[in-house]
Design a protein around this motif. Sequence first.
Motif: not given
Length: 350
Positions: A156, A219, A236
């Motif tokens: 991410t 994410t 993330g």
Amino acid sequence: MCTSCAAPANGVSRRNVLRTTVAAGLAGTAALTAACSGPAPNAALAAVSGPSGRSGVHLRWLGIAGWEMSFDGHRLLIDPYLTRQKYAGPDGRMDMRYPLEVNSRIIDWVIDDHLGGAPEFILLTHGHWDHLADVPSLLNHPKWTGQRIRVLGGETHLNLVRAMGIPVAREADLVLVTGGEHLRFPLRSPEQPRPAYTIEVFRSLHSQLGGYGFAPAGTLTAPPKKPTTVGELVEGGSLGYQVTVGDRLRVMFLSGTANFVEREVAGARPDVLVLGSSGNAAVHDYFERVLEALGWPRIVVPCHHDDLVTALDKPEVHDSVNREVVATLQNILGDRGRVLDPRHLEQFQL
């Protein structure tokens, strides 16, 4: 995972250096703790290097969870966020609709007047704006053009950096890590059989507030459209890092948030712990658990305990720090070590 380093031939090991440094500084622990309620922390921090601060490793707090770590001509940045934009409404609550800002003036000033040069690595702990938002601007900065900078982060985090815009030439230096990696610099070669330093990556957790969560979560498995609001920079996943400088010093950065995965770091024995210190209302016995899990580090440096928004070039930025954190950590650490009270942009030697 974190075996002890052997002592060098001259008999001065990293543990001995830290033990000597801490022994010299423990007498000043009471002064350090008292300093957190007044203007004395600057003088207290001057004692960090003391007469026996011989490691040659320097730290500079960039505010929030941002750090510069430098030694022997090497340089790393951790979560280098400098803009410190507004993110809350009149009621003090976070408003994820705030447009993302980049304070180019502050970024230029910090690079010109405080950072010693381009880093070899930028280490990302997670994707929120107060950690990642300035990274593309730093990678695009004209003073760092043509200098290789590797960026370590999760999927991410790297996708957000891509979405915000970096030169094509930088793409090869976005390094995906997930936790468990143990990397060396420079790469092994006949000319470089031993590393100048290593970076260990640890899976971590984001802090949790009263609602047992923290927004914005999420994410990304591919670059999104270019983010325009603070809420579009999602966590993330979170990471921690430990940087080991030869056989001299281990510095662990559990600095991104006030949480960690106890079983991931069990067995690690950092000499210095840089610790995220806010937003842990729902985390059970955070300070006690992390210090015990890491074997009671000799030096603890809190961070992420300022107000996130006061500009770095304003003297009152130092007044935005929650200084109770220093006293609380020192009370828990006791005579096992000492807690330092860093000031924004001021370099100190460990």
